[in-house]
Design an enzyme around this catalytic site. Structure first.
Site, PDB file in Angstrom:
ATOM      1  N   ARG A   1       0.002  -5.449  -1.292  1.00 44.24           N
ATOM      2  CA  ARG A   1       1.652  -5.229  -0.922  1.00 44.24           C
ATOM      3  C   ARG A   1       3.176  -5.039  -1.641  1.00 44.24           C
ATOM      4  NH1 ARG A   1       4.141  -3.478   4.081  1.00 44.24           N
ATOM      5  NH2 ARG A   1       4.962  -4.937   4.797  1.00 44.24           N
TER       6      ARG A   1
ATOM      7  N   THR B   1       2.043   5.358   8.689  1.00 44.89           N
ATOM      8  CA  THR B   1       0.724   4.603   7.679  1.00 44.89           C
ATOM      9  C   THR B   1      -0.061   4.828   8.193  1.00 44.89           C
ATOM     10  OG1 THR B   1       2.123   2.684   7.975  1.00 44.89           O
ATOM     11  CG2 THR B   1       0.177   1.782   7.518  1.00 44.89           C
TER      12      THR B   1
ATOM     13  N   THR C   1       0.231   2.450   3.221  1.00 51.54           N
ATOM     14  CA  THR C   1       1.203   2.866   3.683  1.00 51.54           C
ATOM     15  C   THR C   1       2.562   2.971   2.298  1.00 51.54           C
ATOM     16  OG1 THR C   1       3.263   2.420   5.777  1.00 51.54           O
ATOM     17  CG2 THR C   1       2.916   0.451   4.447  1.00 51.54           C
TER      18      THR C   1
ATOM     19  N   ASN D   1       5.931   2.697   4.094  1.00 51.63           N
ATOM     20  CA  ASN D   1       6.912   2.447   5.728  1.00 51.63           C
ATOM     21  C   ASN D   1       6.993   3.352   6.657  1.00 51.63           C
ATOM     22  OD1 ASN D   1       7.261   0.772   7.107  1.00 51.63           O
ATOM     23  ND2 ASN D   1       9.503   0.269   6.074  1.00 51.63           N
TER      24      ASN D   1
ATOM     25  N   ASP E   1      11.060  -4.313   5.672  1.00 53.88           N
ATOM     26  CA  ASP E   1      10.469  -5.039   6.540  1.00 53.88           C
ATOM     27  C   ASP E   1      10.955  -6.604   6.251  1.00 53.88           C
ATOM     28  OD1 ASP E   1       8.425  -3.008   8.072  1.00 53.88           O
ATOM     29  OD2 ASP E   1       7.643  -3.251   6.111  1.00 53.88           O
TER      30      ASP E   1
ATOM     31  N   SER F   1       4.740  -7.356   6.768  1.00 51.21           N
ATOM     32  CA  SER F   1       4.104  -7.100   7.461  1.00 51.21           C
ATOM     33  C   SER F   1       2.988  -7.171   8.916  1.00 51.21           C
ATOM     34  CB  SER F   1       2.535  -6.076   6.819  1.00 51.21           C
ATOM     35  OG  SER F   1       2.561  -5.075   7.098  1.00 51.21           O
ATOM     36  N   SER F   2       2.645  -6.234   9.593  1.00 53.87           N
ATOM     37  CA  SER F   2       2.128  -5.974  10.461  1.00 53.87           C
ATOM     38  C   SER F   2       0.603  -5.210  10.617  1.00 53.87           C
ATOM     39  CB  SER F   2       2.499  -5.723  11.870  1.00 53.87           C
ATOM     40  OG  SER F   2       3.802  -5.688  12.053  1.00 53.87           O
TER      41      SER F   2
END
Ligand code: GLY
Length: 562
Positions: A97, A373, A391, A393, A415, A444-445
Site C-alpha cells: 500500500r 481499483t 489501485t 484509488n 483515503d 484501506s477497504s
C-alpha cells in the site's frame, strides 16, 4: 458513473432471480486466472504456460492491468496480496500500500479556516502517496515466483509498446476525469488524443510506459525507488508542488503481514489485516451473522437482510472510530473480534427495528462516488493461489503522469481522514486513527480473501469498489457457502451495502423483491437504489478439484481456465 444514486428507480424495481444474468463459470484443470481485463488474463495464462506459478502469473497480470486498465491500478499505485502456498499450507499477506510522504502533515488539505480544500486530496501532485506496486510485485516474484522479473513483465511490456484497443470502460473513465487529465500535460499526452478522450476501438500505445517497464524488468525495483525513475518522480514533484522526495521513494518497503483469519460455519476465512480494514470488516460481519441462530437460509429473506444490514452498520462504525495504520494506532483487531464483544453487539440488534447510526458513534454524513481499483486471482496447477487487489484509488488517480515515464500516479492520500467527520471520495468518515501523518499508510477497504475447509482452499474472492469492497466480498462468500450458488451466480447476484454513514441501504437494481423492500422499510431502513457497483473476481475449487472462475458481468474482465 458506477455507484451513482438512482432515486427514481426505487419505484420501478422489478424482481429477477439472482442468477438470471449469470453466465456459466469458466472451468480449468491446471489453473485458473480471473482478472478485470481479457488481455491481463491472457498475460497470466502465457506466464503459467511458460512454467510460472500462481505468483509469477499474478504479477504478470498486475503489470498488464497497469497497461490496459490504467485508470484503475498500475505502477503508480499500491495494494495488497494474499499468497497461499499449498505445500507449506500457509497464507501470507503482502502490504504494498502507498505511504504518506515524509513532508505530509495532519492538516495538509485544510485551509487557514480549518475547512477541507475541495479536490486537494484527489487531484494533482499533492494528492499522491508514495507508490508501492513495483516494490510489491517485485517482492512477490522474489519471494515466491519461479521466473525472472523480466519474464513476468514481458507481456505487459508488449501490451504497452504494441498498444491495446480502447473499450467503453476506458472511455467512460477518461471522460469522467477529462478536466483533470487536460490540466496535466503528462496525463493529457498519454491518455488523451489531440486533447479529446480516446474512443472505443482506438489503439492506445504507451511508449514511455513500455520503456519504464523495460527499465524495471532489467534493473529491478531498485530503478524505480533509487534509480533513474525515482529521480524523474522526485524532479516532477519538486517542479509541481508535490511532496514526494527521493528519500520517500528510497525508504519504501513492502511489508509481509500475518493475514487475518476467522471461522464461519466450519470454514476458515482468511483476509487482509490492517492497514486494510477489509478483512476486519468481513470477519466482524460474519461473526455477527454466525451468532444469529435463527439464520434464514432463504435467499434475501427480510429478517436475514435486516441482520446483515445491522451487522454491517456496526462493523463500519468500528472502522470509522478505531482503525488506522497499525504502526501508528494500536490495532484493536483482537478486541473488536473478541467473542464476548460480538455476543454483546449481536444481542443489541433489535430484530424489529433499525438502530440509527448516530446512536452508535458520532460523525457527519457522507457522500459516495465511483470507485476504480482492480482485483485479480490466479490458482495454479499445484493448488497455490494469489488473491490481489491494487489501485490508483479513484479513476485515473491524481490525474498526473510523470513526464517521460508513462507512470500515472495515485491519489491515495484521499483515503486518509482529511478532517474528522468529513467524508472522503467513498463517503467514508474517520477520525484521529486515520489522520494524516508522515510515512503513515492510509486506511484501506481492500479485501483479497481466501476461504478454506479442512485446510483445503475452496474459494478465492475480491473486488474493487472502495467502501463497498468488504460487503461485495461478503456477499460472494454468503452466496457461495450459504446459498450454494455457483461462482458465476454468486458474483453476478445484485448487491446491497450499508457503511454506517450515510445511514442508508444501497441496493443494486433488482436486488430486492417488493415485499422485502416493504419489510425493510417497516423496520426503519432507508433504501436507495444505485447503479451497480464493484467488479468482483472469484474462483471456486470444486469437490473434484477442478477450478471454476468468474469475472463480474458488471465489468469487462475474463476468467480463463487452463
Ligand atoms: N482506495 C480505496 C481503498 O483502499 O479502500
Amino acid at each position: 458513473m458506477s455507484g451513482a444514486a438512482l432515486p427514481l428507480l426505487a419505484a420501478v424495481v422489478v424482481s429477477l432471480p439472482a442468477s438470471a444474468a449469470a453466465p456459466a463459470p469458466a472451468i480449468g484443470r491446471r489453473g485458473m486466472v480471473v482478472t478485470a481485463h481479457p488481455l491481463a488474463s491472457q498475460a497470466a495464462i502465457t506466464v503459467l504456460k511458460r512454467g510460472g506459478n500462481a505468483v509469477d502469473a499474478a504479477a504478470a497480470a498486475a503489470f498488464a492491468i497497469g497497461v490496459v486498465e490504467p485508470f484503475s491500478a498500475g505502477i503508480g499505485g499500491g495494494g495488497f496480496a494474499l499468497v497461499y502456498e499449498r505445500i507449506k499450507g500457509r497464507t501470507r499477506a503482502l502490504d504494498f500500500r502507498e505511504r504518506a510522504p515524509l513532508g505530509a502533515e495532519r492538516n495538509l488539505y485544510l485551509d487557514n479556516r480549518g475547512q477541507v480544500i475541495p479536490d486537494a486530496s484527489t487531484t494533482g501532485h499533492r494528492a499522491v502517496a508514495v507508490p508501492g506496486t513495483v516494490a510489491g510485485l517485485a517482492e512477490l516474484v522474489r519471494a515466491g515466483g519461479r521466473l525472472r522479473l523480466a519474464e513476468v513483465m514481458a507481456p505487459a511490456i508488449d501490451l504497452a509498446s504494441r498498444g491495446f484497443v480502447v473499450t467503453q470502460r476506458f472511455v467512460d473513465a477518461s471522460s469522467g476525469r477529462l478536466r483533470d487529465l487536460e490540466a496535466d500535460p503528462g496525463a493529457a499526452d498519454v491518455f488523451l488524443k489531440g486533447g479529446k478522450p480516446y474512443q472505443v476501438g482506438d489503439l492506445l500505445v504507451q511508449r514511455d510506459l513500455a520503456e519504464t517497464l523495460l527499465q524495471i524488468a532489467t534493473g529491478g525495483d531498485e530503478v524505480f525507488y533509487r534509480g533513474e525513475i525515482a529521480e524523474a518522480i522526485a524532479a516532477d514533484m519538486a517542479d509541481s508542488g508535490g511532496l514526494i522526495t527521493a528519500r520517500d521513494l528510497a525508504s519504501f518497503k513492502p511489508v509481509w503481514r500475518d493475514p487475518l483469519s476467522g471461522r464461519y460455519r466450519g470454514y476458515t476465512v482468511v483476509s487482509m489485516p490492517l492497514p486494510s480494514s477489509g478483512g476486519l470488516l468481513l470477519l466482524e460481519i460474519l461473526g455477527l451473522l454466525e451468532r444469529d441462530r435463527t439464520w434464514q437460509r432463504d435467499y434475501r429473506d427480510a429478517r436475514t437482510l435486516h441482520f446483515l444490514i445491522e451487522a454491517e452498520r456496526r462493523a463500519y462504525a468500528d472502522r470509522a472510530e478505531r482503525l488506522g495504520d497499525p504502526a501508528f494506532v494500536k490495532p484493536p483487531t483482537g478486541e473488536l473480534l473478541a467473542p464476548p464483544r460480538l455476543d454483546a453487539l449481536y444481542r443489541a440488534i433489535d430484530p424489529a427495528r433499525r438502530t440509527p447510526s448516530l446512536g452508535l458513534a458520532t460523525a457527519a454524513g457522507g457522500r459516495a462516488e465511483s470507485a476504480h481499483t482492480s482485483h485479480l486471482i490466479v490458482v495454479d496447477g499445484e493448488g497455490n493461489a494469489v488473491s490481489l487487489t491494487f489501485t490508483v484509488n479513484t479513476p485515473f488517480g491524481a490525474a498526473v503522469v510523470v513526464p517521460g515515464t508513462g507512470i500515472l500516479l495515485n491519489n491515495e492520500m484521499d483515503d486518509f481522514s482529511a478532517k474528522p467527520g468529513v467524508p472522503n471520495a467513498y463517503g467514508m468518515v474517520g477520525n484521529d486513527a486515520n489522520a494524516i501523518a508522515p510515512a503513515k499508510i492510509p486506511l484501506s477497504s481492500m479485501a483479497p480473501t481466501l476461504v478454506f475447509r479442512d485446510g483445503k482452499l475452496v474459494l478465492a474472492a475480491g473486488s474493487p469498489g472502495g467502501s463497498t469492497i468488504p460487503t461485495t466480498v461478503l456477499q460472494i462468500v454468503l452466496n457461495t457457502l450459504d446459498y450454494d450458488m455457483d461462482v458465476a451466480a454468486a458474483v453476478a447476484a445484485p448487491r446491497l451495502h450499508h457503511q454506517w454513514l450515510p445511514d442508508e441501504v444501497w441496493c443494486e437494481p433488482y436486488a430486492l423483491e417488493p415485499e422485502t423492500r416493504r419489510a425493510l422499510f417497516a423496520r426503519g431502513h432507508t433504501l436507495v437504489v444505485r447503479e451497480p457497483w464493484g467488479n468482483a473476481m472469484a474462483v471456486r475449487v470444486l469437490p473434484d478439484g477442478r477450478l471454476a472462475g468468474a469475472a463480474d458481468p458488471r465489468g469487462e474482465g475474463a476468467a480463463v481456465g487452463y
